[in-house]
Design an enzyme around this catalytic site. Sequence first.
Site, mmCIF file in Angstrom:
data_model
loop_
_atom_site.group_PDB
_atom_site.id
_atom_site.type_symbol
_atom_site.label_atom_id
_atom_site.label_comp_id
_atom_site.label_asym_id
_atom_site.label_seq_id
_atom_site.Cartn_x
_atom_site.Cartn_y
_atom_site.Cartn_z
ATOM 1 N N ASP A 109 0.829 -1.201 0.000
ATOM 2 C CA ASP A 109 0.000 0.000 0.000
ATOM 3 C C ASP A 109 0.869 1.259 0.000
ATOM 4 O O ASP A 109 1.724 1.426 0.870
ATOM 5 C CB ASP A 109 -0.923 -0.021 1.229
ATOM 6 C CG ASP A 109 -2.208 0.730 1.004
ATOM 7 O OD1 ASP A 109 -2.148 1.961 0.803
ATOM 8 O OD2 ASP A 109 -3.280 0.093 1.032
ATOM 9 N N SER A 162 -6.629 4.667 -1.531
ATOM 10 C CA SER A 162 -6.912 3.250 -1.286
ATOM 11 C C SER A 162 -8.307 2.840 -1.727
ATOM 12 O O SER A 162 -8.524 1.728 -2.206
ATOM 13 C CB SER A 162 -6.781 2.928 0.204
ATOM 14 O OG SER A 162 -5.449 3.006 0.607
ATOM 15 N N ARG A 369 -16.142 9.824 0.896
ATOM 16 C CA ARG A 369 -15.547 8.482 1.064
ATOM 17 C C ARG A 369 -16.061 7.807 2.322
ATOM 18 O O ARG A 369 -16.257 8.438 3.355
ATOM 19 C CB ARG A 369 -14.022 8.592 1.091
ATOM 20 C CG ARG A 369 -13.340 7.279 1.388
ATOM 21 C CD ARG A 369 -11.875 7.291 0.987
ATOM 22 N NE ARG A 369 -11.095 6.415 1.848
ATOM 23 C CZ ARG A 369 -9.815 6.153 1.681
ATOM 24 N NH1 ARG A 369 -9.151 6.672 0.670
ATOM 25 N NH2 ARG A 369 -9.176 5.363 2.518
ATOM 26 N N ASP A 513 2.316 3.060 3.112
ATOM 27 C CA ASP A 513 1.298 4.100 3.143
ATOM 28 C C ASP A 513 1.139 4.699 4.530
ATOM 29 O O ASP A 513 1.214 5.914 4.703
ATOM 30 C CB ASP A 513 -0.045 3.548 2.679
ATOM 31 C CG ASP A 513 -1.098 4.650 2.676
ATOM 32 O OD1 ASP A 513 -0.952 5.581 1.879
ATOM 33 O OD2 ASP A 513 -2.030 4.586 3.496
ATOM 34 N N HIS A 517 2.396 8.472 5.570
ATOM 35 C CA HIS A 517 1.500 9.563 5.984
ATOM 36 C C HIS A 517 2.021 10.323 7.204
ATOM 37 O O HIS A 517 1.528 11.411 7.503
ATOM 38 C CB HIS A 517 0.114 9.023 6.323
ATOM 39 C CG HIS A 517 -0.776 8.779 5.138
ATOM 40 N ND1 HIS A 517 -1.082 9.757 4.226
ATOM 41 C CD2 HIS A 517 -1.450 7.667 4.730
ATOM 42 C CE1 HIS A 517 -1.904 9.254 3.295
ATOM 43 N NE2 HIS A 517 -2.130 7.985 3.587
HETATM 44 O O1 LIG Z 1 -7.649 7.919 5.102
HETATM 45 C C1 LIG Z 1 -6.413 8.032 4.979
HETATM 46 O O2 LIG Z 1 -5.618 7.488 5.761
HETATM 47 C C2 LIG Z 1 -5.864 8.916 3.874
HETATM 48 O O3 LIG Z 1 -6.700 10.012 3.693
HETATM 49 C C3 LIG Z 1 -5.805 8.199 2.577
HETATM 50 O O4 LIG Z 1 -5.108 6.998 2.688
HETATM 51 P P1 LIG Z 1 -5.633 5.669 2.018
HETATM 52 O O5 LIG Z 1 -6.387 6.053 0.788
HETATM 53 O O6 LIG Z 1 -4.337 4.955 1.680
HETATM 54 O O7 LIG Z 1 -6.450 4.927 3.009
HETATM 55 MN MN LIG Z 2 -3.706 2.749 -0.067
HETATM 56 MN MN LIG Z 3 -2.950 6.446 2.415
#
Ligand SMILES: O=C(O)[C@H](O)COP(=O)(O)O
Ligand SMILES: [Mn+2]
Ligand SMILES: [Mn+2]
Length: 642
Positions: A109, A162, A369, A513, A517
């Site tokens: 990821d 994601s 989302r 990922d 972050h």
């Molecule tokens: O929700 C999160 O952690 C980020 O905004 C996006 O990260 P993800 O798309 O990899 O979950």
């Molecule tokens: Mn992701």
């Molecule tokens: Mn992410």
Amino acid sequence: MGKGMGGVLSRRKREEVPSAGATSAPAEPTAAAASAGAPAETATPAAPAASEPAAAPKAATEAGKTPASTAEPEPEPASSGATMSHDYTLKPHPTIPAPEGPVMICILDGFGENEYKDEFNAVHVANTPTIDALRQVPNRFRTIKAHGTAVGLPSDADMGNSEVGHNALGSGQVVDQGARLVDIALETGKMFEGNGWKLISEAFATNTVHFIGLLSDGGVHSRADQLVGCLRGAAARGAKRIRCHILTDGRDVPDGSSVKFVEDLEAELASLREKGCDARIASGGGRMKVTMDRYEADWSMVKRGWDAHVLGKAPRTFTDAKTAVVTLRGPEDAPVSDQYLDPFVIVDETGAPVGTVQDGDAVVLFNFRADRMVEISKAFEYPDFAVFDRERVPQGLRFVGMMQYDGDLKLPANFLVPPPEILHVSGEYLVKNGISTFACSETQKFGHVTFFWNGNRSGYLDAKMEQYLEIPSDKIEFNQAPDMKAREITAASREALLSGKYKVVRVNFANPDMVGHTGDLAATIRACETCDACVKELLQVVDSVNGRWLVTSDHGNADDMVQRDKKGKPLMGEDGKPLALTSHTLAPVPIFVGGKGLPEGVVFKQGDAEAGLANVAATTFNLLGYEAPEIYKPTLVEVKTA
Ligand SMILES: O=C(O)[C@H](O)COP(=O)(O)O
Ligand SMILES: [Mn+2]
Ligand SMILES: [Mn+2]
């Protein structure tokens, strides 16, 4: 804002399942999770068995819950264009025989293939001998698109994420995603004609309309310009009193940008006030501390949000939101990140909260989302919600989501824009053709390889044919433990691969990922190295059972850890230190194919530079010895005869 875009604040300037409302305890790990890390001989994943269906994932256990209200039938959702009566029969591939062993799909990821190969590219800097060697195998490595229109986002200035990434990987199709559908609803005015809008408009004349969500232009969970569109739409249609409850970002956009987003929103609210609408910010907090938990990783976040937004309770109160954000960030040389700001409540001169949620009010969750809105939706919508004490539950609320976040749970019952409908996902073909699947990740990405992968369906597609395993994630900032649960996921997946019970094994490693972050370069390098070691182990296991594998990613993140100017030059802060980039990137992602059980002639096709994540599902069917469904984006592989 997408990594690699340069600049800071212009938009374009610029991630199940789950949940169990009735308990705050993390899901009980299955036998495999409990024994993950134990020697291979003793760790056995629970297998699907006709007599003993696998335990349903958390969200499925919620399906019987009664929402507080029911919606009028909404218009048909946007769909992948496929029809409802559908033939799921898979045809054998003419030249690729079925494999002896399983097919593994491994998602790293946030592991992009970035054009900037410098010291800020953790994927590049990390010591990754396994991935490096895979890059050298002729015709079995390429990159694929993972952002923008290739994954159903409004434009190619939108970084991948994601949700859209796993939707594309799992469904083999590209569908207009939430961000785009909300844009269209605002542009056409359909937003203001649907049942969801009608419901909230009942509160316009007499009550307060509350907007709760992520305040940024990240375009991953929400967009500030869409919030503004809704605010203006409400004010123009007679809303007398509006309150915004804002979650600061710093994760999909640069850290520190929350101050500017608050200033911009304040200016907008001031202009609404001039037009006679009493509009204010009422509460807020950092997105990783308040309200936006996902997959039940930490319900205390949601309680903090309920307390601040609904009850008007927080440890700190302020008379305006900018002062709140600036103060909570603390000293400029060592600020608290926007992601982790404490909850705050805005009070009037008497110290009373300016915008608690009262009986009969309207509440709009303005994120499109799903994953980080499901829990707060349950707190608002389920009358028998018992995860935490809500203390006071406003009655007669007109509660809507920007979208319906979980179509199986019908959560929330009312919504402003119908969500994308992603039909005939690969998992449906698998279960209907007797192909068993094991899917595994840790909590933070569990819904990604189940809920998002299955086109936003919570629960199993067929519990007799599938086993989903969640390894509980740590509850800390992940740069403090960059290995996360990669070893445990590897151990459980190893057992699944060796068990002989599964034809497909699907794994997501969260590290590049989740650590990316945090903006911590050293920890992100470590995260990539850990993944490399885990991939090495899993490839060996697949080889030992004559299987086949695909290793890829869902979008970039770890591949660029610094903000850059338009020419790609790293940007430095006033202290001379690099400005960390915490968001995803616009980079394509690598994809590798191989396995001892893969016929030599199977290689990636040449050309098709436009191929993206949605082309992976067809490829997987080929590796399983089947032709891909006709409605899918084409396969990435071909068979070369000597
Ligand atoms: O929700 C999160 O952690 C980020 O905004 C996006 O990260 P993800 O798309 O990899 O979950
Ligand atoms: Mn992701
Ligand atoms: Mn992410």
